[in-house]
Design a protein around this motif. Structure first.
Motif, PDB file in Angstrom:
ATOM      1  N   UNK A   3      94.152 184.144   5.407  1.00  0.00           N
ATOM      2  CA  UNK A   3      93.685 184.407   4.046  1.00  0.00           C
ATOM      3  C   UNK A   3      92.832 183.246   3.538  1.00  0.00           C
ATOM      4  N   UNK A   4      93.290 182.025   3.769  1.00  0.00           N
ATOM      5  CA  UNK A   4      92.513 180.844   3.361  1.00  0.00           C
ATOM      6  C   UNK A   4      91.177 180.819   4.086  1.00  0.00           C
ATOM      7  N   UNK A   5      91.195 181.136   5.391  1.00  0.00           N
ATOM      8  CA  UNK A   5      89.972 181.105   6.174  1.00  0.00           C
ATOM      9  C   UNK A   5      88.944 182.119   5.701  1.00  0.00           C
ATOM     10  N   UNK A   6      89.375 183.344   5.453  1.00  0.00           N
ATOM     11  CA  UNK A   6      88.454 184.382   4.988  1.00  0.00           C
ATOM     12  C   UNK A   6      87.918 184.038   3.606  1.00  0.00           C
ATOM     13  N   UNK A   7      88.799 183.586   2.712  1.00  0.00           N
ATOM     14  CA  UNK A   7      88.376 183.262   1.343  1.00  0.00           C
ATOM     15  C   UNK A   7      87.374 182.114   1.328  1.00  0.00           C
ATOM     16  N   UNK A   8      87.684 181.050   2.075  1.00  0.00           N
ATOM     17  CA  UNK A   8      86.793 179.884   2.100  1.00  0.00           C
ATOM     18  C   UNK A   8      85.462 180.215   2.762  1.00  0.00           C
ATOM     19  N   UNK A   9      85.495 180.937   3.867  1.00  0.00           N
ATOM     20  CA  UNK A   9      84.248 181.247   4.566  1.00  0.00           C
ATOM     21  C   UNK A   9      83.364 182.175   3.752  1.00  0.00           C
ATOM     22  N   UNK A  10      83.980 183.059   2.958  1.00  0.00           N
ATOM     23  CA  UNK A  10      83.192 183.960   2.132  1.00  0.00           C
ATOM     24  C   UNK A  10      82.332 183.233   1.114  1.00  0.00           C
ATOM     25  N   UNK A  16      75.208 181.395   2.543  1.00  0.00           N
ATOM     26  CA  UNK A  16      74.241 180.308   2.388  1.00  0.00           C
ATOM     27  C   UNK A  16      74.102 179.445   3.647  1.00  0.00           C
ATOM     28  N   UNK A  17      75.204 179.149   4.340  1.00  0.00           N
ATOM     29  CA  UNK A  17      75.162 178.232   5.486  1.00  0.00           C
ATOM     30  C   UNK A  17      75.984 178.797   6.654  1.00  0.00           C
ATOM     31  N   UNK A  18      75.577 179.924   7.193  1.00  0.00           N
ATOM     32  CA  UNK A  18      76.381 180.551   8.247  1.00  0.00           C
ATOM     33  C   UNK A  18      76.395 179.783   9.563  1.00  0.00           C
ATOM     34  N   UNK A  19      75.256 179.216   9.956  1.00  0.00           N
ATOM     35  CA  UNK A  19      75.190 178.563  11.276  1.00  0.00           C
ATOM     36  C   UNK A  19      76.065 177.318  11.347  1.00  0.00           C
ATOM     37  N   UNK A  20      75.984 176.382  10.387  1.00  0.00           N
ATOM     38  CA  UNK A  20      76.902 175.236  10.445  1.00  0.00           C
ATOM     39  C   UNK A  20      78.366 175.659  10.416  1.00  0.00           C
ATOM     40  N   UNK A  21      78.672 176.693   9.627  1.00  0.00           N
ATOM     41  CA  UNK A  21      80.058 177.174   9.559  1.00  0.00           C
ATOM     42  C   UNK A  21      80.513 177.690  10.916  1.00  0.00           C
ATOM     43  N   UNK A  22      79.657 178.465  11.578  1.00  0.00           N
ATOM     44  CA  UNK A  22      80.034 179.055  12.866  1.00  0.00           C
ATOM     45  C   UNK A  22      80.173 177.995  13.955  1.00  0.00           C
ATOM     46  N   UNK A  23      79.270 177.034  13.976  1.00  0.00           N
ATOM     47  CA  UNK A  23      79.325 175.994  15.018  1.00  0.00           C
ATOM     48  C   UNK A  23      80.554 175.110  14.830  1.00  0.00           C
ATOM     49  N   UNK A  24      80.724 174.585  13.615  1.00  0.00           N
ATOM     50  CA  UNK A  24      81.865 173.705  13.364  1.00  0.00           C
ATOM     51  C   UNK A  24      83.182 174.451  13.510  1.00  0.00           C
ATOM     52  N   UNK A  25      83.242 175.671  12.980  1.00  0.00           N
ATOM     53  CA  UNK A  25      84.470 176.454  13.073  1.00  0.00           C
ATOM     54  C   UNK A  25      84.840 176.795  14.504  1.00  0.00           C
ATOM     55  N   UNK A  67      90.249 181.314  13.004  1.00  0.00           N
ATOM     56  CA  UNK A  67      89.920 182.591  13.652  1.00  0.00           C
ATOM     57  C   UNK A  67      89.300 183.573  12.667  1.00  0.00           C
ATOM     58  N   UNK A  68      89.920 183.717  11.502  1.00  0.00           N
ATOM     59  CA  UNK A  68      89.425 184.689  10.541  1.00  0.00           C
ATOM     60  C   UNK A  68      88.217 184.174   9.772  1.00  0.00           C
ATOM     61  N   UNK A  69      88.107 182.873   9.586  1.00  0.00           N
ATOM     62  CA  UNK A  69      86.923 182.325   8.942  1.00  0.00           C
ATOM     63  C   UNK A  69      85.675 182.550   9.786  1.00  0.00           C
ATOM     64  N   UNK A  70      85.775 182.223  11.068  1.00  0.00           N
ATOM     65  CA  UNK A  70      84.647 182.439  11.979  1.00  0.00           C
ATOM     66  C   UNK A  70      84.396 183.936  12.169  1.00  0.00           C
ATOM     67  N   UNK A  71      85.467 184.709  12.343  1.00  0.00           N
ATOM     68  CA  UNK A  71      85.321 186.136  12.591  1.00  0.00           C
ATOM     69  C   UNK A  71      84.664 186.881  11.442  1.00  0.00           C
ATOM     70  N   UNK A  72      85.099 186.628  10.208  1.00  0.00           N
ATOM     71  CA  UNK A  72      84.518 187.339   9.064  1.00  0.00           C
ATOM     72  C   UNK A  72      83.063 186.929   8.845  1.00  0.00           C
ATOM     73  N   UNK A  73      82.726 185.677   9.144  1.00  0.00           N
ATOM     74  CA  UNK A  73      81.330 185.238   9.033  1.00  0.00           C
ATOM     75  C   UNK A  73      80.455 185.972  10.034  1.00  0.00           C
ATOM     76  N   UNK A  74      80.952 186.167  11.256  1.00  0.00           N
ATOM     77  CA  UNK A  74      80.191 186.902  12.262  1.00  0.00           C
ATOM     78  C   UNK A  74      79.998 188.362  11.849  1.00  0.00           C
ATOM     79  N   UNK A  75      81.006 188.959  11.204  1.00  0.00           N
ATOM     80  CA  UNK A  75      80.850 190.340  10.729  1.00  0.00           C
ATOM     81  C   UNK A  75      79.735 190.421   9.683  1.00  0.00           C
ATOM     82  N   UNK A  76      79.741 189.504   8.728  1.00  0.00           N
ATOM     83  CA  UNK A  76      78.697 189.542   7.695  1.00  0.00           C
ATOM     84  C   UNK A  76      77.321 189.290   8.293  1.00  0.00           C
ATOM     85  N   UNK A  77      77.236 188.414   9.302  1.00  0.00           N
ATOM     86  CA  UNK A  77      75.954 188.169   9.960  1.00  0.00           C
ATOM     87  C   UNK A  77      75.479 189.399  10.721  1.00  0.00           C
ATOM     88  N   UNK A  78      76.419 190.159  11.284  1.00  0.00           N
ATOM     89  CA  UNK A  78      76.051 191.404  11.957  1.00  0.00           C
ATOM     90  C   UNK A  78      75.478 192.404  10.958  1.00  0.00           C
TER      91      UNK A  78
END
Length: 400
Positions: free
Chosen positions: A250-257, A262-271, A303-314
């Motif tokens: 829940x924390x991961x999805x909320x924070x990544x959202x 605005x900054x998907x690539x740094x989030x995905x690489x670091x995450x 897991x959920x922070x990176x995963x939800x970001x990839x869904x939005x990027x898709x």
């Protein structure tokens, strides 16, 4: 975010509870239906396979109906599948109900993703996605541990009955909140949308999503035997352990959202780098209760922070496929959800122990990182060639 998104998340909560609750019920199901733990783990893979096959098929079918009608039909089938699952004494029938429930879940989520992103500004898909997927993470925080507790007290069937009961108010909430609308046959059509889905950017994003989600489910499916047999915690700890994973997710999805748009690539690489490190550390420290209890929520968040970001990027990459974009994102992520538990089950059956899924999860994330790096390098090289080609045509030397 519109109120309707939170009500759609209520239905996703019921479906997420069903999808994840087997992590705490696998040993009980195996004993009751007289199958091995890896065989019982295939119930998770069966659900994921149903999601993979069902997402594009159900999304294409739903084009013929108003979104409200499609959402209600999918949710009703999902509810009935859990009633049958709670009543059966056959593993084969239970497997079939998981596939049927997954088909309905896939259709619902595909339509809900498109509905959610249509209700917000074009540059807010990440926040809309995280709000909808918040239902999944709340399921991990509350629904899955409650299911494990019900399974511990009254048996695994009670958890299936609970999902069916939770789905009832979700049906009424969706019926009241989602506009009735009409079928939407306009647009490029199914074949046109399929052509739009062939973009290299989308293909890479979906592949990365499958790998990351495969890593998540590879370990999460066998979390119960890992915690009891390797970490040494009693079965009474399972609801708390699952709640920790859910809280982290829940924390991961909320924070990544808040960052994904605005900054998907740094989030995905670091995450992803942190996720790889975390799975390896978990494998090494699984026998230590304190380390395990710390790493479970951390890995859930990553897991959920990176995963939800990839869904939005898709969804961003598939803007020209408004009806099928959510379906293919759902399908790709559930390819990982099917392959991950299967790989973990193979490793356990081969005698490699309950730590082996953690190592496989680390390997899958490593492959995702390498794939992303190669794709980025190829994309930059292609961009340089394009600039050089245009410069030659215009008679100018490329700037170096």
């Amino acid at each position: 975010m519109p109120v309707v998104l939170h009500l759609l998340a209520l239905a996703v909560f019921a479906q997420g509870t069903s999808e994840f609750m087997l992590s705490g019920l696998v040993p009980d199901i195996a004993r009751d239906l007289d199958v091995s733990i890896p065989t019982a783990g295939h119930l998770t893979s069966a659900f994921a396979v149903g999601m993979v096959v069902g997402a594009p098929l159900m999304a294409a079918l739903s084009r013929r109906f108003a979104r409200l009608s499609a959402l209600l039909a999918f949710l009703t089938v999902f509810l009935l599948a859990h009633v049958v699952g709670a009543l059966t004494t056959s593993f084969a029938v239970l497997l079939a109900t998981r596939i049927a429930g997954a088909l309905a879940n896939a259709g619902f989520l595909a339509v809900a993703l498109v509905t959610a992103t249509d209700l917000v500004a074009p540059d807010a898909k990440g926040r809309a996605t995280s709000t909808l997927l918040g239902g999944v993470t709340v399921a991990c925080v509350a629904g899955v541990p409650a299911g494990a507790l019900l399974g511990e007290v009254w048996g695994w069937r009670s958890a299936f009955w609970a999902v069916a009961l939770i789905s009832l108010p979700a049906v009424f909430a969706v019926a009241r909140a989602v506009p009735a609308g009409r079928p939407d046959p306009a647009g490029p059509g199914v074949l046109g949308e399929l052509r739009a889905l062939r973009s290299p950017r989308l293909t890479v994003t979906l592949l990365l999503g499958a790998l990351v989600n495969g890593a998540t489910f590879c370990s999460f499916t066998y979390l119960a035997p890992l915690v009891t047999d390797v970490t040494g915690l009693g079965t009474a700890w399972m609801p708390a352990v699952l709640a920790l994973f859910g809280l982290g997710s829940f924390v991961g999805v909320t924070a990544s959202g808040r960052v994904a748009d605005a900054r998907p690539v740094p989030l995905l690489v670091a995450g992803s780098l942190a996720l790889l490190t975390g799975w390896a550390l978990f494998a090494l420290a699984a026998a230590h209760p304190v380390a395990a209890l710390v790493l479970v929520p951390v890995q859930g968040a990553l897991s959920f922070g990176v995963g939800s970001t990839l869904i939005s990027q898709a969804l961003y990459a598939a803007a020209e496929a408004p009806h099928l974009s959510g379906a293919f994102a759902t399908a790709a992520f559930n390819v990982g959800g099917a392959v991950g538990p299967w790989l973990g089950g193979l490793a356990i059956s081969a005698g490699l122990g309950y730590r082996s899924p953690l190592w496989l999860s680390a390997l899958l994330v490593a492959v995702a990182l390498v794939t992303g790096a190669v794709a980025t390098a190829l994309r930059r090289r292609s961009a340089v060639r394009d600039v050089a080609g245009r410069s030659l045509v215009s008679g100018k030397r490329p700037v170096r």
